[in-house]
Design a protein around this motif. Structure first.
Motif, PDB file in Angstrom:
ATOM      1  N   UNK A  57      63.029  36.804  67.186  1.00  0.00           N
ATOM      2  CA  UNK A  57      61.762  37.222  67.784  1.00  0.00           C
ATOM      3  C   UNK A  57      60.601  36.261  67.563  1.00  0.00           C
ATOM      4  N   UNK A  58      60.841  35.164  66.844  1.00  0.00           N
ATOM      5  CA  UNK A  58      59.706  34.311  66.471  1.00  0.00           C
ATOM      6  C   UNK A  58      60.004  32.840  66.740  1.00  0.00           C
ATOM      7  N   UNK A  59      58.946  32.054  66.633  1.00  0.00           N
ATOM      8  CA  UNK A  59      59.067  30.599  66.709  1.00  0.00           C
ATOM      9  C   UNK A  59      59.146  29.979  65.322  1.00  0.00           C
ATOM     10  N   UNK A  60      58.517  30.646  64.358  1.00  0.00           N
ATOM     11  CA  UNK A  60      58.516  30.172  62.966  1.00  0.00           C
ATOM     12  C   UNK A  60      58.848  31.347  62.052  1.00  0.00           C
ATOM     13  N   UNK A  61      59.827  31.144  61.182  1.00  0.00           N
ATOM     14  CA  UNK A  61      60.170  32.142  60.172  1.00  0.00           C
ATOM     15  C   UNK A  61      59.695  31.631  58.815  1.00  0.00           C
ATOM     16  N   UNK A  62      58.845  32.404  58.149  1.00  0.00           N
ATOM     17  CA  UNK A  62      58.429  32.069  56.784  1.00  0.00           C
ATOM     18  C   UNK A  62      59.356  32.829  55.844  1.00  0.00           C
ATOM     19  N   UNK A  63      60.335  32.118  55.295  1.00  0.00           N
ATOM     20  CA  UNK A  63      61.351  32.712  54.430  1.00  0.00           C
ATOM     21  C   UNK A  63      61.025  32.428  52.968  1.00  0.00           C
ATOM     22  N   UNK A  64      61.689  33.150  52.073  1.00  0.00           N
ATOM     23  CA  UNK A  64      61.538  32.922  50.642  1.00  0.00           C
ATOM     24  C   UNK A  64      62.916  32.703  50.022  1.00  0.00           C
ATOM     25  N   UNK A  65      62.946  32.456  48.727  1.00  0.00           N
ATOM     26  CA  UNK A  65      64.219  32.165  48.056  1.00  0.00           C
ATOM     27  C   UNK A  65      65.166  33.356  48.059  1.00  0.00           C
TER      28      UNK A  65
END
Length: 328
Positions: A48-56
């Motif tokens: 659903x997005x252009x950028x995914x801000x993921x974490x560890x």
């Protein structure tokens, strides 16, 4: 007409100043609860997005990459490590990956030093006595630990954090030794008073404290295994603020229980929150909940790096902290 804002999904709650800045700049979807996304939720986010801000805590493998939406072009990881992301698979699908290197260097070095002191000076044992009201007063032979001045510190991984730790160790009067994939510049060795060991086996035999400061890669998996643990002095201590799978956790537990090592201070674990029960029970082991980078300043700086990476990408340029397979 205002420019179209890039669509961003954030997988975990971030510090409020970071979230507010993300809302100012992007078409962002934030998470209401500070819980880990399920695999299905992560895939839906990637669609659903252009950028995914993921974490560890977000483990993104090749199968998940295959289900990403066509618009996903950047995974901006909130953290320095990227072993939770299949970077090669992302690259094959023209999905960029960025991280936040260098932000938590000082915080992590502080914690490594704190764990070293906590184990050698038996701080948790003293704290437990006071809190349980079992302490009856000072005694000449109570809770005797050992001073770290004059001891040999072996640093496994002489990158930013390893060097920051070496500077702290110098101030405590420790002798600095290190093993690294590549020897650092002579000027750095001179500044840190550091002795290089090409052979890791030879270094672990001689050091009094071994600090793990290298990344998790196929080459570093179980680098500290049963054989190397058995090479260490019975008086030696291990500290790990890097990645849990660099150490064979079960082998470490066996050596500690047998009295073949003096103690350990761990902030990371081989199987995440599933920690070997022996380690939980031993009084000479200090266990922390992956909090080496947990300072307000560090977490906000991590967010600022994420924002810069996204903004640079949105402006049509290469993110400054783009991760390239084979250069990690």
């Amino acid at each position: 007409m205002p420019a179209k804002r890039v669509r961003v999904v954030v997988t975990r709650r971030l510090p409020e100043p970071v979230e507010n800045r993300l809302k100012d700049l992007f078409d962002v979807r934030l998470r209401d609860e500070d819980t880990q996304m399920s695999r299905a939720e992560l895939i839906a986010a990637m669609q659903s997005c252009e950028v995914l801000v993921a974490t560890v805590t977000d483990h993104i493998d090749a199968a998940m990459m295959a289900q990403a939406g066509p618009d996903l072009k950047l995974i901006a990881s909130y953290g320095a490590g990227v072993d939770h992301i299949d970077v090669a698979s992302a690259r094959s699908r023209a999905i960029l990956v960025s991280n936040t290197p260098g932000v938590v260097t000082e915080d992590t070095a502080d914690m490594a030093m704190a764990l070293m002191l906590a184990v050698t000076r038996r701080i948790p044992e003293g704290l437990a006595m006071v809190q349980s009201k079992s302490w009856t007063g000072w005694a000449p032979t109570a809770l005797l630990g050992g001073r770290i001045g004059g001891r040999r510190l072996g640093i496994l991984g002489m990158g930013r954090i390893g060097q920051a730790l070496a500077r702290r160790a110098q101030a405590f009067g420790m002798q600095v030794h290190y093993h690294n994939r590549r020897r650092v510049a002579e000027s750095i060795e001179t500044e840190l008073g550091a002795t290089y060991w090409e052979d890791l086996d030879e270094m672990v035999k001689r050091v009094d404290v071994l600090s793990i400061n290298c990344p998790s890669t196929p080459d570093t998996f179980h680098l500290i295994n049963a054989r190397r643990l058995q090479l260490m002095k019975p008086s030696a201590v291990i500290v790990n603020t890097s990645r849990g799978d660099v150490v064979d956790e079960n082998a470490l537990a066996r050596e500690l229980r047998a009295g073949n090592l003096a103690g350990a201070g761990l902030d990371v674990y081989e199987h995440g929150v599933e920690i070997n029960d022996v380690l939980r029970e031993l009084p000479n082991v200090v266990l922390l909940p992956h909090m080496s980078s947990a300072t307000e300043e560090g977490r906000i700086e991590m967010g600022e790096k994420v924002i810069i990476n996204i903004k640079t990408f949105a402006d049509g340029h290469r993110p400054p902290d783009q991760v390239v397979p084979g250069v990690m």
